[in-house]
Design a protein around this motif. Structure first.
Motif, short mmCIF file in Angstrom:
data_model
loop_
_atom_site.label_atom_id
_atom_site.label_comp_id
_atom_site.label_asym_id
_atom_site.label_seq_id
_atom_site.Cartn_x
_atom_site.Cartn_y
_atom_site.Cartn_z
N ALA A 134 66.44 20.05 44.07
CA ALA A 134 65.15 20.48 43.06
C ALA A 134 64.15 20.03 43.33
CB ALA A 134 65.79 20.27 41.77
N THR A 135 63.47 18.59 43.42
CA THR A 135 61.78 18.27 43.63
C THR A 135 62.55 18.48 45.06
OG1 THR A 135 63.62 16.60 43.95
CG2 THR A 135 62.28 16.70 41.79
N ALA A 136 63.01 18.29 46.24
CA ALA A 136 63.32 18.89 47.34
C ALA A 136 62.67 20.54 47.68
CB ALA A 136 64.07 18.87 48.78
N VAL A 137 63.24 21.56 46.86
CA VAL A 137 63.05 23.04 47.20
C VAL A 137 62.02 22.85 46.76
CG1 VAL A 137 63.76 24.99 45.71
CG2 VAL A 137 65.23 23.52 46.76
N VAL A 138 60.86 22.47 44.85
CA VAL A 138 59.83 22.09 44.37
C VAL A 138 58.43 22.02 45.24
CG1 VAL A 138 58.54 21.86 42.60
CG2 VAL A 138 60.71 22.90 42.23
N GLY A 139 58.44 20.93 46.15
CA GLY A 139 58.00 20.02 46.97
C GLY A 139 57.78 20.44 47.77
N ALA A 140 58.70 21.48 48.50
CA ALA A 140 58.56 22.05 49.68
C ALA A 140 58.13 23.61 49.50
CB ALA A 140 59.75 22.43 50.86
N GLY A 141 58.05 23.93 48.13
CA GLY A 141 58.15 25.37 47.85
C GLY A 141 56.28 25.89 48.01
N TRP A 142 55.63 24.03 47.29
CA TRP A 142 54.48 24.55 47.04
C TRP A 142 53.83 24.38 48.09
CZ3 TRP A 142 49.88 25.08 44.11
CH2 TRP A 142 48.84 24.20 44.34
N LEU A 143 53.36 22.85 49.22
CA LEU A 143 53.24 23.60 50.64
C LEU A 143 53.54 24.48 51.19
CD1 LEU A 143 54.87 19.06 51.11
CD2 LEU A 143 52.57 19.86 50.25
N LEU A 144 54.97 24.65 51.29
CA LEU A 144 54.58 26.37 51.84
C LEU A 144 53.56 27.22 51.39
CD1 LEU A 144 56.15 27.71 54.21
CD2 LEU A 144 57.99 27.88 52.81
N ALA A 145 53.69 27.22 50.11
CA ALA A 145 52.88 28.01 49.71
C ALA A 145 51.39 27.55 50.12
CB ALA A 145 52.94 28.15 48.31
#
Length: 203
Positions: A134-145
């Motif tokens: 979950a933390t990997a998905v959320v963190g990567a999602g923000w950085l990608l956005a």
């Protein structure tokens, strides 16, 4: 309470928070980099998310199984460590933002609601896929956005493009209200799924 919060404030993550804060100030004051606050605001929202990932589970606490099986385990233990992570990272990174020049970047405290919302989003998602995923998905999602529109733009100046993109996400009543609403929804989902945190390490 202090014992329960301990793993959230120890190890490499705590050093990383200090390094990010000191590094931003050093870039601005020592190297004269005008975009230090912009870079700090881009990274700051995922710092507490990473802290949550590194503060809960057998990898963070040698007696995790014992702690998780007590009445203080489950959601209560997760929330205790999350609060410790937020209490350590939010003031330090905000003060660092105040110590570096703005140069058109959003305010030093503009990341607080997004950081809280992303942290709660990682907790909510943890109830379905586990803490680390979950933390990997959320963190990567923000950085990608943040990074994808900046890299795709042909406008001059990487720092200027990043500043503009962060302003869209962080500056103004509408973005901040959206982050507040997202945080409230994620908190409600955490409450609804509270029983899932009793077996969080197995997800």
């Amino acid at each position: 309470m202090v014992w329960a919060a301990g793993p959230a404030l120890a190890g490499a993550w705590a050093l990383a928070v200090v390094a990010v804060a000191v590094g931003a100030v050093g870039l601005a004051r020592g190297a004269g980099f005008d975009g230090a606050r912009t870079v700090l605001l881009a990274v700051a929202p995922v710092v507490p998310v990473a802290g949550v990932a590194l503060s809960y589970g057998a990898h963070a606490d040698p007696v995790h199984e014992i702690a998780a099986a007590t009445t203080s385990g489950g959601l209560r233990l997760v929330l205790t460590r999350t609060v410790a992570v937020l209490a350590a990272s939010m003031p330090l990174l905000t003060v660092a933002g105040l110590l570096v020049p703005g140069s058109g970047a959003p305010g030093a405290a503009a990341w607080l609601l997004p950081g809280l919302a992303l942290t709660l989003a990682s907790l909510a998602l943890s109830a379905f896929v586990g803490c680390r995923t979950a933390t990997a998905v959320v963190g990567a999602g923000w950085l990608l956005a943040v990074a994808a529109p900046v890299l795709a733009s042909s406008a001059p100046g990487l720092t200027a493009r990043l500043t503009h993109q962060l302003s869209l996400y962080l500056t103004g009543t509408a973005p901040q209200a959206s982050w507040a609403a997202a945080a409230a929804c994620c908190a409600a989902l955490v409450a609804l799924r509270r029983s899932a945190y009793d077996r969080l390490e197995t997800l």
